[in-house]
Design a protein around this motif. Structure first.
Motif, short mmCIF file in Angstrom:
data_model
loop_
_atom_site.label_atom_id
_atom_site.label_comp_id
_atom_site.label_asym_id
_atom_site.label_seq_id
_atom_site.Cartn_x
_atom_site.Cartn_y
_atom_site.Cartn_z
N ALA A 81 76.69 91.50 43.99
CA ALA A 81 76.86 92.60 42.71
C ALA A 81 75.55 93.88 42.80
CB ALA A 81 76.47 92.11 40.96
N ALA A 82 74.15 93.54 43.68
CA ALA A 82 73.23 94.03 43.75
C ALA A 82 73.86 95.27 44.60
CB ALA A 82 72.35 93.79 44.38
N VAL A 83 74.60 93.95 45.59
CA VAL A 83 74.65 94.74 47.42
C VAL A 83 75.62 96.23 46.61
CG1 VAL A 83 75.93 95.29 49.29
CG2 VAL A 83 73.92 93.86 48.76
N SER A 84 76.76 95.42 45.88
CA SER A 84 78.14 96.43 45.92
C SER A 84 77.59 97.85 44.81
CB SER A 84 79.35 95.85 45.00
OG SER A 84 78.74 94.67 43.71
N SER A 85 77.15 97.52 43.90
CA SER A 85 76.36 98.35 43.20
C SER A 85 75.02 99.42 44.45
CB SER A 85 75.75 98.01 41.95
OG SER A 85 76.06 96.64 41.14
N ILE A 86 74.73 99.41 44.72
CA ILE A 86 73.48 100.49 45.27
C ILE A 86 74.57 100.60 46.58
CG2 ILE A 86 72.20 100.88 47.29
CD1 ILE A 86 70.97 99.96 44.40
N MET A 87 76.04 100.40 46.92
CA MET A 87 76.71 101.05 47.36
C MET A 87 77.68 102.44 47.16
SD MET A 87 78.63 97.50 49.85
CE MET A 87 79.75 99.27 50.43
N ARG A 88 77.85 101.43 45.88
CA ARG A 88 79.03 102.98 45.24
C ARG A 88 78.19 103.78 44.64
NH1 ARG A 88 83.97 103.51 44.28
NH2 ARG A 88 85.37 104.25 42.21
N TYR A 89 76.83 102.90 43.33
CA TYR A 89 76.32 104.25 42.37
C TYR A 89 74.36 104.34 42.97
CZ TYR A 89 80.52 102.09 40.02
OH TYR A 89 81.41 101.31 39.25
N ARG A 90 74.14 104.76 44.07
CA ARG A 90 72.78 104.85 44.89
C ARG A 90 72.39 106.57 44.02
NH1 ARG A 90 75.95 105.10 49.35
NH2 ARG A 90 76.06 107.34 50.14
N ARG A 91 73.59 106.85 44.27
CA ARG A 91 73.31 108.07 43.10
C ARG A 91 71.66 108.26 41.59
NH1 ARG A 91 76.47 109.31 46.86
NH2 ARG A 91 76.15 111.20 48.46
N TRP A 92 72.49 107.04 41.18
CA TRP A 92 71.81 107.20 39.93
C TRP A 92 70.61 105.79 39.41
CZ3 TRP A 92 77.19 107.98 40.66
CH2 TRP A 92 77.53 109.35 39.79
N ARG A 93 70.09 106.18 39.37
CA ARG A 93 68.42 105.25 39.55
C ARG A 93 68.61 104.80 38.59
NH1 ARG A 93 63.52 110.00 39.42
NH2 ARG A 93 64.98 110.75 38.02
N GLU A 94 68.52 104.12 37.38
CA GLU A 94 68.83 103.18 36.40
C GLU A 94 69.82 102.29 36.99
OE1 GLU A 94 69.30 107.44 33.96
OE2 GLU A 94 69.94 106.45 35.37
N ILE A 95 70.75 102.25 37.92
CA ILE A 95 70.61 101.02 38.90
C ILE A 95 70.52 100.57 39.63
CG2 ILE A 95 72.73 100.79 39.98
CD1 ILE A 95 74.21 101.05 37.57
N SER A 96 69.23 101.71 40.78
CA SER A 96 68.55 101.04 41.53
C SER A 96 67.90 100.06 40.23
CB SER A 96 68.05 101.58 42.06
OG SER A 96 68.91 101.83 43.64
N LEU A 97 67.09 100.59 39.24
CA LEU A 97 66.17 100.20 38.58
C LEU A 97 66.40 98.71 38.40
CD1 LEU A 97 63.42 99.93 36.85
CD2 LEU A 97 65.21 101.32 35.09
N PHE A 98 67.88 98.36 37.05
CA PHE A 98 68.72 96.81 36.53
C PHE A 98 68.64 96.35 38.16
CE2 PHE A 98 69.28 99.70 33.36
CZ PHE A 98 67.73 99.78 32.57
N VAL A 99 68.62 96.73 39.05
CA VAL A 99 69.11 95.80 40.45
C VAL A 99 67.86 95.45 40.70
CG1 VAL A 99 69.89 95.49 43.01
CG2 VAL A 99 71.60 96.91 41.33
N GLY A 100 67.10 96.04 41.01
CA GLY A 100 65.39 95.54 41.50
C GLY A 100 64.67 94.55 40.53
N LEU A 101 65.31 94.81 38.91
CA LEU A 101 64.74 93.80 38.15
C LEU A 101 65.43 92.73 37.96
CD1 LEU A 101 63.59 96.38 35.25
CD2 LEU A 101 62.05 95.12 37.02
N SER A 102 66.54 92.48 38.12
CA SER A 102 67.26 91.48 38.05
C SER A 102 66.92 90.38 38.87
CB SER A 102 68.79 92.00 37.63
OG SER A 102 68.89 92.52 36.50
N ILE A 103 66.70 90.86 39.98
CA ILE A 103 66.46 90.13 41.01
C ILE A 103 64.99 89.70 41.22
CG2 ILE A 103 66.12 90.15 44.29
CD1 ILE A 103 68.19 92.12 43.80
N PHE A 104 64.22 90.54 40.99
CA PHE A 104 63.20 90.38 40.68
C PHE A 104 62.84 88.95 39.81
CE2 PHE A 104 59.05 90.35 38.72
CZ PHE A 104 58.00 90.69 39.19
N PHE A 105 63.47 89.44 38.22
CA PHE A 105 63.32 88.38 37.50
C PHE A 105 63.93 86.53 37.28
CE2 PHE A 105 62.20 91.96 34.64
CZ PHE A 105 60.64 91.40 34.12
#
Length: 331
Positions: A81-105
């Motif tokens: 989910a993280a890799v595919s989300s970043i591939m498609r929506y990397r220009r929206w910073r919220e996506i990167s934020l929640f990807v990082g938080l999800s993996i970290f927690f």
């Protein structure tokens, strides 16, 4: 950049699966703690009773091993989910934020689970583990929600370069502070409740609405914590009523906040009734699982309202570096 709509559907479905698996892992973890199954695999991590695939000889071993198996499945789904989300929506910073938080927690949750097993399950670690598990789930759900929002504006962004943010103009700063205040309140209530349960004192207090038992010398500190837990719960009910009233006033411009507040209100009422059920049932397994499941929905709802109250961000232009995203003009 992959432009297929099918890929957008794939990203959303994987995010949903990751969120569902996160809930499943958390639920088995709650059951694990309630039934005392944490040592069903002994004090070993990653192996279970000296084997990678143990011989299931007890319910405790089955529950604990199921919990451990669920974590790597969740990790794989979340990474996809993280890799595919970043591939498609990397220009929206919220996506990167929640990807990082999800993996970290999720990783932190796994580490705390291992520590709890190795170091004989201290109540403080179990309570922290519970709180982190809810943060992991909330981050995954918010990632799913924002992936859906990003897909709605993705086609227009590719076609015309129009930069549409994923949130509407922010409400007043006073409302933002009020919305975010609910998170430490609910988190404190969850931590104290988890600590009481993990310390084995949960069934000692059967008075309602506040514990009125006397002569329980072994649980003086737990009685104070139980009073604190129930007091914060009552404050949250009042706080939620105010939240609904405040969002009602701006429901035409920010219907998302109004819906989120109503979801939180419904969950806090259900949480209150499940708390009563928990006390009157003398902490039965059904009441316990219901109580922790409802608080999961309540916490996610409050996180959603808090995040939605923040000012929107404008995504970066095509071809621009990711770091140059800018905040939208103040409203």
């Amino acid at each position: 950049m992959v432009k297929s709509h099918g890929f957008g559907v794939f990203v959303f479905v994987v995010c949903v699966l990751a969120a569902v698996q996160n809930f499943v892992v958390n639920s088995i973890g709650f059951l694990d703690a309630f039934t005392g199954s944490a040592f069903g695999c002994g004090h070993q991590w990653f192996q279970c009773n000296g084997r990678w695939i143990p011989i299931i000889q007890s319910l405790q071993t089955f529950i604990e091993f199921s919990h451990r198996v669920g974590v790597p499945i969740l990790t794989i789904l979340l990474l996809v989910a993280a890799v595919s989300s970043i591939m498609r929506y990397r220009r929206w910073r919220e996506i990167s934020l929640f990807v990082g938080l999800s993996i970290f927690f999720v990783l932190l949750e796994a580490v705390l689970g291992g520590l709890a097993v190795v170091y004989n399950e201290p109540a403080s670690v179990i309570a922290t583990h519970f709180g982190v598990s809810l943060l992991a789930f909330a981050s995954t759900v918010l990632l799913t929600i924002y992936v859906r929002r990003a897909e709605r504006v993705y086609g227009a962004y590719l076609a015309s370069g129009e930069r549409k943010p994923l949130r509407d103009p922010a409400p007043s700063r006073g409302f933002q502070w009020f919305a975010w205040l609910g998170l430490p309140l609910i988190y404190l209530a969850m931590y104290v409740g988890a600590y009481i349960s993990s310390s084995g004192a949960g069934d000692a207090f059967r008075g309602f609405p506040f514990p009125n038992e006397s002569g329980i010398n072994d649980f003086h500190h737990a009685r104070l914590l139980d009073w604190t837990h129930r007091s914060i719960a009552m404050i949250l009910v009042i706080w939620m009523v105010v939240l609904v009233v405040r969002t009602y006033q701006t429901r035409r411009d920010r219907s998302d906040l109004y819906r989120g507040a109503w979801f939180a209100m419904i969950f806090v009422v259900l949480q209150a009734f499940s708390g009563v059920y928990l006390v009157l049932s003398h902490v039965s397994i059904q009441a316990f699982m219901l109580h922790v499941s409802i608080v999961t929905g309540l916490f996610v709802s409050l996180c959603y309202v808090a995040i939605q109250s923040l000012p929107p961000f404008v995504p970066v232009h095509k071809g621009e570096g990711y770091a140059v995203g800018e905040r939208s003009p103040a409203h």
